[in-house]
Design an enzyme around this catalytic site. Structure first.
Site, PDB file in Angstrom:
ATOM      1  N   LYS A 156       0.862  -1.142   0.025  1.00 29.37           N
ATOM      2  CA  LYS A 156       0.097   0.016   0.105  1.00 29.37           C
ATOM      3  C   LYS A 156       0.961   1.331   0.015  1.00 29.37           C
ATOM      4  O   LYS A 156       2.020   1.307   0.300  1.00 29.37           O
ATOM      5  CB  LYS A 156      -0.943  -0.027   1.342  1.00 29.37           C
ATOM      6  N   ARG A 158     -10.537 -11.529   1.736  1.00 32.98           N
ATOM      7  CA  ARG A 158     -11.232 -12.574   1.293  1.00 32.98           C
ATOM      8  C   ARG A 158     -10.721 -13.691   1.147  1.00 32.98           C
ATOM      9  O   ARG A 158     -11.115 -14.974   1.364  1.00 32.98           O
ATOM     10  CB  ARG A 158     -11.734 -12.164  -0.196  1.00 32.98           C
TER      11      ARG A 158
HETATM   12  N1  BES Z   1      -8.257  -3.593   4.423  1.00 28.07           N
HETATM   13  C1  BES Z   1      -8.395  -3.458   2.976  1.00 28.07           C
HETATM   14  C2  BES Z   1      -9.848  -2.681   2.770  1.00 28.07           C
HETATM   15  C3  BES Z   1      -9.657  -1.272   3.215  1.00 28.07           C
HETATM   16  C4  BES Z   1      -9.115  -0.007   2.559  1.00 28.07           C
HETATM   17  C5  BES Z   1     -10.576  -0.947   4.461  1.00 28.07           C
HETATM   18  C6  BES Z   1      -9.319   1.233   3.107  1.00 28.07           C
HETATM   19  C7  BES Z   1     -10.495   0.292   4.895  1.00 28.07           C
HETATM   20  C8  BES Z   1     -10.070   1.448   4.330  1.00 28.07           C
HETATM   21  C9  BES Z   1      -8.333  -4.610   2.041  1.00 28.07           C
HETATM   22  O1  BES Z   1      -7.481  -5.491   2.295  1.00 28.07           O
HETATM   23  C10 BES Z   1      -7.727  -3.913   0.727  1.00 28.07           C
HETATM   24  O2  BES Z   1      -6.667  -3.853   0.609  1.00 28.07           O
HETATM   25  N2  BES Z   1      -8.765  -4.074  -0.091  1.00 28.07           N
HETATM   26  C11 BES Z   1      -8.397  -3.733  -1.464  1.00 28.07           C
HETATM   27  C12 BES Z   1      -8.754  -4.576  -2.416  1.00 28.07           C
HETATM   28  C13 BES Z   1      -8.461  -4.530  -3.960  1.00 28.07           C
HETATM   29  C14 BES Z   1      -6.894  -4.869  -3.861  1.00 28.07           C
HETATM   30  C15 BES Z   1      -9.113  -5.274  -4.871  1.00 28.07           C
HETATM   31  C16 BES Z   1      -8.904  -2.158  -1.655  1.00 28.07           C
HETATM   32  O3  BES Z   1      -9.966  -1.952  -1.132  1.00 28.07           O
HETATM   33  O4  BES Z   1      -8.224  -1.369  -2.324  1.00 28.07           O
HETATM   34 MN    MN Z   2      -5.756  -5.232   1.699  1.00 31.52          MN
END
Ligand code: BES
Ligand code: MN
Ligand code: ZN
Length: 495
Positions: free
Chosen positions: A278, A352
């Site tokens: 990230k 997931r």
């Molecule tokens: N934990 C994150 C989702 C998230 C992001 C929650 C920001 C709260 C605030 C999750 O694991 C994630 O990184 N999801 C990605 C999925 C994508 C790679 C398809 C996302 O939401 O960007």
């Molecule tokens: Mn994630």
């Protein structure tokens, strides 16, 4: 120290307390408690309304010190907004603001008459429950990782009484149980990930079970999960030195042989994104990525404290998602516990991947009546619904309606998004049964579609709490959502 609640059968003008709380609407309309205080105090409140010092604006507060004609040491006048548009959400807002204002005063006790205010369609038990929960929420302080402070410095609010009769008691009892669950969830989620790792969550679950009859806890470690074939969950965990745990709490409050309700909560104690790292800004918020785990555990705590007549299991896959030489990578193909293979296209779509194995385990082990998972699953859900509504996805209209109703009742609200199979094609892979991401559009839905592949034939709903589990900003705290929603859903099921 936690706030103690009880009921008071007394008049606002004669009750003995450090502070009595009464409400005033806009345009100088006094609630009945405010009117009684006003007439006992010879126009005490009306005078300030006329001078403009008390506006009645929703959530505003004014303290009247040593009011003559009134027994209480102080009167806290709470603005209720316009009387015409007063509703349940406003009631919750003003009770939170009232508790915040009370908390800033140098008092240890108070008596609130806000519970007497008329809220369309809600009874005294509801008003008492919401006021108590709001007060507990406002009184919450995060202290775990500060240098211990001198406690004697400022008196702290310790007891709060609400105007209410015997009918209010049921609401108060529920509030105290749910508040304990909310606090449990907030405490856990607020902790930094160097303390709250998978082993920590397991220890908390074990410690809770230890003190309770009818509750048992079971923890699978990575060796056990390897033997059983948790290929998807274990892949996510591989980059971290903090080993994963699969935590199960079981509560047998219902009839023997009744199928349990099952809650499954995403417990990513820190989500760096892994190899699909990230960006730096905001990454610290990903300590809250175990908000689903905290939420389902909190609801479990509340259910046990209420001694609900239900059988309940709570399953928490707890892992940390980190980049490392041994991390799983984009293009890896995993074999999940269900046997379905998964092509990893992004290691940041890890939630997931741990939930699918946890869901399979839950179905195979407990044959649940209904499964509800809660997860901080997608940023897309926050884009769709913002910070106010939890995303709800289910193929079961009746279950979705139950959850929406529980959300309305507690104001811990959820809003439904579709889970049509039309979206499933976005998860097609050329190298495995399913890909772990679904492309640019409908990210919250395709994440749920992924989980749907592992809950075939089950009565199941998914709650995406990415926007609701914590408040944004540098000082943003965990909210304890969706503890109230889930606890209410269980209350409704218990009859
Ligand atoms: N934990 C994150 C989702 C998230 C992001 C929650 C920001 C709260 C605030 C999750 O694991 C994630 O990184 N999801 C990605 C999925 C994508 C790679 C398809 C996302 O939401 O960007
Ligand atoms: Mn994630
Ligand atoms: Zn995540």
């Amino acid at each position: 120290m936690t706030l103690q609640f009880s009921l008071a059968a007394a008049a606002p003008e004669t009750v003995e307390t450090s502070c009595v709380l009464v409400g005033v609407y806009e345009q100088g309309v006094l609630s009945s408690a405010a009117a009684r205080v006003d007439s006992a105090g010879a126009g005490l409140i009306k005078r300030q309304v006329e001078s403009g010092d008390i506006s009645g604006k929703a959530g505003s507060t004014t303290v009247l010190f040593a009011p003559s004609g009134v027994t209480a040491k102080r009167v806290l006048v709470v603005g209720l907004g316009s009387q015409k548009s007063f509703d349940a959400a406003r009631y919750q807002k003003v009770t939170i603001e009232a508790a915040r204002a009370l908390g800033r005063l140098p008092v240890t006790d108070g008596v609130s008459f806000l519970t007497e205010i008329d809220v369309p369609g809600r009874d005294i038990a509801w008003r008492t429950r919401v006021a108590a929960l709001a007060s507990d929420f406002a009184a919450y302080r995060y202290t775990a990782t500060f240098k211990p402070r001198d406690k004697s410095a400022q008196p702290e609010l310790a007891t709060l009484r609400f105007a209410g009769n015997a009918d209010a008691q049921a609401g108060l009892d529920q509030a105290m149980a749910i508040a304990a669950g909310v606090r449990f969830a907030r405490d856990m989620a607020n902790l930094p990930p160097n303390i709250c790792n998978p082993a920590y969550i397991a220890d908390q679950a074990i410690a809770f079970a230890d003190g309770q009859a009818q509750v048992t806890c079971n923890v699978l470690d990575h060796v056990e999960m390897e033997k059983r074939g948790f290929g998807s969950l274990l892949a996510v965990a591989r980059g971290s030195v903090n080993k994963p745990k699969l935590i199960t709490l079981q509560y047998n409050g219902g009839a023997e042989g009744d199928k349990p309700y099952a809650f499954v909560g995403k417990g990513v104690t820190f989500d760096s994104g892994g190899i699909s790292l990230k960006p730096g800004p905001g990454m610290e918020e990903m300590k809250f990525d175990m908000g689903g785990a905290a939420g389902v555990l909190g609801a479990f705590v509340a259910a046990v404290q209420m001694q609900l007549k239900v059988n309940l299991v709570c399953v928490v896959p707890a892992v940390e998602n980190m980049p490392d030489g041994d991390s799983y990578r984009p293009s890896d193909v995993l074999t999940s516990l269900s046997g379905l293979t998964i092509e990893v296209l992004n290691t940041d779509a890890e939630g997931r991947l741990i939930l699918c194995d946890a869901l399979t385990y839950t179905v195979q082990t407990f044959h649940p009546h209904t499964i509800i998972d809660a997860a901080t699953l997608t940023g897309a859900c926050v884009i769709a619904l913002g910070k106010h509504a939890t995303g709800l996805m289910s193929k079961h209209d009746d279950l979705a309606a139950e959850l929406i109703a529980a959300g309305e009742e507690t104001l811990d609200r959820a809003w439904r998004l579709p889970l049509w199979d039309d979206y499933q094609a976005q998860l097609d892979s050329g190298f495995a049964d399913i890909a772990n991401i679904g492309g640019k559009t409908a990210g919250a839905i395709t994440a749920a579609c992924f989980l749907a592949r592992f809950t075939d034939g089950q009565r199941w709903a998914h709650l995406d709490i990415a926007g609701t589990a914590w408040d944004e900003g540098r000082k943003g705290l965990a909210t304890g959502r969706p503890v109230s929603l889930l606890a209410q859903w269980l209350i409704d099921r218990a009859g």
